[in-house]
Structure formats: structure tokens, C-alpha cells
Design a protein around this motif. Structure first.
Motif, PDB file in Angstrom:
ATOM      1  N   ASP A  29      46.824 -42.438 -41.275  1.00 56.43           N
ATOM      2  CA  ASP A  29      46.256 -43.610 -40.615  1.00 56.43           C
ATOM      3  C   ASP A  29      47.184 -44.001 -39.471  1.00 56.43           C
ATOM      4  O   ASP A  29      48.209 -44.639 -39.677  1.00 56.43           O
ATOM      5  CB  ASP A  29      46.108 -44.768 -41.612  1.00 56.43           C
ATOM      6  CG  ASP A  29      45.338 -45.947 -41.037  1.00 56.43           C
ATOM      7  OD1 ASP A  29      45.385 -46.143 -39.815  1.00 56.43           O
ATOM      8  OD2 ASP A  29      44.699 -46.678 -41.822  1.00 56.43           O
ATOM      9  N   SER A  30      46.817 -43.593 -38.247  1.00 53.80           N
ATOM     10  CA  SER A  30      47.691 -43.831 -37.099  1.00 53.80           C
ATOM     11  C   SER A  30      47.759 -45.312 -36.737  1.00 53.80           C
ATOM     12  O   SER A  30      48.775 -45.774 -36.201  1.00 53.80           O
ATOM     13  CB  SER A  30      47.216 -43.019 -35.891  1.00 53.80           C
ATOM     14  OG  SER A  30      45.872 -43.323 -35.576  1.00 53.80           O
ATOM     15  N   GLU A  31      46.693 -46.067 -37.006  1.00 54.01           N
ATOM     16  CA  GLU A  31      46.699 -47.488 -36.674  1.00 54.01           C
ATOM     17  C   GLU A  31      47.648 -48.261 -37.593  1.00 54.01           C
ATOM     18  O   GLU A  31      48.391 -49.139 -37.146  1.00 54.01           O
ATOM     19  CB  GLU A  31      45.291 -48.066 -36.753  1.00 54.01           C
ATOM     20  CG  GLU A  31      44.356 -47.513 -35.673  1.00 54.01           C
ATOM     21  CD  GLU A  31      42.991 -48.162 -35.724  1.00 54.01           C
ATOM     22  OE1 GLU A  31      42.775 -49.052 -36.582  1.00 54.01           O
ATOM     23  OE2 GLU A  31      42.137 -47.776 -34.907  1.00 54.01           O
ATOM     24  N   CYS A  32      47.623 -47.933 -38.884  1.00 53.99           N
ATOM     25  CA  CYS A  32      48.513 -48.601 -39.846  1.00 53.99           C
ATOM     26  C   CYS A  32      49.840 -47.866 -40.012  1.00 53.99           C
ATOM     27  O   CYS A  32      50.701 -48.301 -40.778  1.00 53.99           O
ATOM     28  CB  CYS A  32      47.816 -48.719 -41.207  1.00 53.99           C
ATOM     29  SG  CYS A  32      46.367 -49.790 -41.190  1.00 53.99           S
TER      30      CYS A  32
ATOM     31  N   ARG B   2      39.484 -38.957 -30.040  1.00 47.78           N
ATOM     32  CA  ARG B   2      40.251 -39.737 -31.004  1.00 47.78           C
ATOM     33  C   ARG B   2      40.448 -38.926 -32.273  1.00 47.78           C
ATOM     34  O   ARG B   2      39.556 -38.171 -32.686  1.00 47.78           O
ATOM     35  CB  ARG B   2      39.517 -41.051 -31.347  1.00 47.78           C
ATOM     36  CG  ARG B   2      39.484 -42.054 -30.205  1.00 47.78           C
ATOM     37  CD  ARG B   2      38.707 -43.303 -30.618  1.00 47.78           C
ATOM     38  NE  ARG B   2      39.294 -43.946 -31.770  1.00 47.78           N
ATOM     39  CZ  ARG B   2      40.289 -44.831 -31.710  1.00 47.78           C
ATOM     40  NH1 ARG B   2      40.800 -45.164 -30.533  1.00 47.78           N
ATOM     41  NH2 ARG B   2      40.770 -45.390 -32.804  1.00 47.78           N
TER      42      ARG B   2
END
Length: 234
Positions: A204-207, A89
Motif C-alpha cells: 500500500d504505497s499511500e499508507c 498507477r
């Protein structure tokens, strides 16, 4: 809730200042005046070179995949030189990245991006008024032989970009490299924005936030060098 702090929208060289909404102007004339507008506060809209009408010669289309793979190998070499290592990750704090792997093992989205970047780079060269011709290639273009330390990763991957050190660029070609480097950034930014990414102080890949969604002038020097290296190896 659901909103980002205002400082996330600042460019790296900007300083947050809080001004009063109004200060008294000429009250006798019923005039209220506020803080002066910020003239350089302009939204960043990536504008890569338009290549929609460019048709590539067949022999150029045929080298697309090899060029895409070499773009990945150059990127991976630069990442490892900057201290990154393979991780399942992505972790910007620890310097871990899952794309430090063989080209064929990349996620489809990343592989597609490299292929599209290769095509767009070739089309951009023609769109900028240059011609692409094919000389007789050497018998075999060898890969750069990198040392195991630090390039060999825990997953067995070691970058192997093509060795193009014997090729010398003219001054005109150096100018083209600079144009391609900036265009590469604009292509990347346009792709990210189309995927609903926005600017943020940290990756920030999630946001879907990135600190690199900026005009090329403000981009981190390391990214400019990486883009230029990719362009020069093209």
C-alpha cells in the motif's frame, strides 16, 4: 482509529493466538503467571554491509549508470515474466506498475534508488574482501532480444537487459551472489524504513505498508530469485 489490526504485524509463518492475560500460579506464594514469551518475536532491523569507508576505483565509478540501468532492465523483465504490465498507477490486484518503462523515464526517486543500489553493490563486493579488476571488454555487449509477446508494453517499452549468458561464475562467485542478494534486500528495507514505511499484509504505497519488510529468511521466494538474478548479472 489510526491503528492497524494486530494480525498485520505477523510474519508469514506466524499464527495469531489469543491467550489469557494471566493464569493462576502459586496463589499460596502470591504468584501470578502469564503466557510464555515468544522467543522469535524480534523486531526486524535491516543491517546491510557497512560500505562507508569504501572508495571505488575510477573505472568502477564510470560503469555505475550502466549498471543501474541494467538493474532496472532485469527487474522489469522479471516483473513481466511474473504477469505484470504497464499502468499509470500501481495496482497489485491487477498487476499494473508505472515503472515498467524506459530507465530515463523513471521517477527521480526510483532512478536514484537504482543508481545507489549499483554503487552499494560494487562497494559491498570490496567490503566483503573481493577485488574488482577490469579485463578487456568485448567489442560490444549486446542486449537480450526478448519477444514482443509478452514483453512489449502498451507504452512501447520492452526490457533490454545485457546478454551476459557467456559469462560463467565460479563457486566462490556463486557464494558472493548469495551474499549480495541478501544485502540488496537489506538495503531496500533500510531505505523504505527511512521513508517511514512499515510492515503490512498488502502493498500500500499511500499508507506506506509493505509485506516484504521482513528478515531475508521470510521473504517471498520470487523476490529472492529476483535479487539473486540482479546480483549475478552484476
Amino acid at each position: 482509529d489510526g491503528f492497524s489490526p494486530i494480525y498485520d504485524s505477523l510474519l508469514p509463518t506466524q499464527i495469531l493466538a489469543i491467550d489469557p492475560c494471566f493464569y493462576f500460579g502459586e496463589l499460596s506464594k502470591g504468584t501470578l503467571a502469564g503466557p510464555l514469551p515468544v522467543e522469535d518475536d524480534v523486531a526486524y532491523v535491516p543491517a546491510p554491509v557497512d560500505t562507508s569507508t569504501i572508495q571505488l576505483p575510477t573505472f568502477v565509478e564510470n560503469i555505475r549508470d550502466k549498471l543501474a540501468e541494467n538493474i532496472h532492465e532485469m527487474w522489469a523483465m522479471g516483473k513481466i515474466e511474473a504477469g505484470w504490465t504497464f499502468g499509470e498507477r500501481r495496482d497489485d490486484t491487477m498487476g499494473l506498475h508505472p515503472c515498467l518503462t524506459q530507465f530515463q523515464n523513471l521517477p527521480q526517486a526510483e532512478k536514484r534508488y537504482n543508481v545507489q543500489l549499483a554503487l552499494q553493490t560494487l562497494r559491498t563486493i570490496i567490503a566483503l574482501g573481493y577485488n574488482i579488476s577490469m579485463d578487456k571488454p568485448p567489442a560490444r555487449i549486446r542486449a537480450v532480444r526478448l519477444p514482443n509477446d509478452p514483453f512489449l508494453q502498451s507504452n512501447g517499452y520492452k526490457p533490454a537487459p545485457l546478454d551476459l549468458s557467456a559469462i560463467e561464475l565460479t563457486q566462490k562467485m556463486e557464494e558472493l551472489v548469495d551474499l549480495l542478494a541478501e544485502n540488496t534486500h537489506n538495503l531496500w528495507a533500510k531505505e523504505r524504513i527511512s521513508q517511514a514505511w512499515t510492515y503490512g499484509l498488502n502493498e500500500d504505497s499511500e499508507c506506506k505498508r509493505s509485506p516484504h519488510l521482513l528478515p531475508y529468511t521470510y521473504v517471498d521466494e520470487a523476490i529472492k530469485i529476483a535479487n539473486r538474478n540482479t546480483a549475478s548479472e552484476t
